[in-house]
Enzyme design. Sequence first.
Site, mmCIF file in Angstrom:
data_model
loop_
_atom_site.group_PDB
_atom_site.id
_atom_site.type_symbol
_atom_site.label_atom_id
_atom_site.label_comp_id
_atom_site.label_asym_id
_atom_site.label_seq_id
_atom_site.Cartn_x
_atom_site.Cartn_y
_atom_site.Cartn_z
ATOM 1 C CG ASN A 43 -0.619 -0.038 2.670
ATOM 2 O OD1 ASN A 43 0.552 -0.772 2.636
ATOM 3 N ND2 ASN A 43 -0.974 0.452 3.738
ATOM 4 C CD GLU A 45 -1.551 4.886 4.824
ATOM 5 O OE1 GLU A 45 -2.171 4.468 5.688
ATOM 6 O OE2 GLU A 45 -0.656 6.147 5.243
ATOM 7 C CB CYS A 54 -5.298 -1.996 -2.420
ATOM 8 S SG CYS A 54 -6.551 -0.883 -1.434
ATOM 9 C CD GLU A 56 -5.475 -6.611 -1.498
ATOM 10 O OE1 GLU A 56 -5.464 -6.259 -0.170
ATOM 11 O OE2 GLU A 56 -4.704 -5.096 -1.862
ATOM 12 C CB CYS A 87 -11.215 -2.738 0.105
ATOM 13 S SG CYS A 87 -9.795 -2.677 -1.180
ATOM 14 C CB CYS A 90 -8.185 -4.947 -3.850
ATOM 15 S SG CYS A 90 -7.311 -3.167 -3.088
#
Length: 138
Positions: A43, A45, A54, A56, A87, A90
């Site tokens: 990830n 940010e 993310c 993934e 999530c 994803c």
Amino acid sequence: MDQEARLLAAVKTAQTKAYAPYSNFPVGAAIIADNGEVYSGCNVENASYPEGTCAEAGAIAAMVMAGGRKIQKIYVIGNGEGLVSPCGGCRQRIREFAHADTTVHICGPEGVRAVMKLHDLLPHSFGPEQLHTHSAQE
């Protein structure tokens, strides 16, 4: 090194590369693709929260960039006591490059915590086969 050990090592390494200064919640992902190669992501940010990516998504982008097209297995790792599953966005990204029986391995620092099939994680999903391509002459 067997395949599970290889993927666990890749997902743990990916997690250490995460850029998560706002949530302090590093996540890693590792994919083994149809070509036998392993691709990972973490990830990343951003101060503008919705603009982060993310783990993934990063792993899938690496796979596609290298020519892989199908996810055979995916491992996702996060800290904490509960399962850190992909999530919703994803789950749909994984669905685009996987099949119903693709295994999703949810990991914690100690290793694999749960294994499920994609169709259990995202039942009744919408995928490319639901789209119909019509030629301009139809």
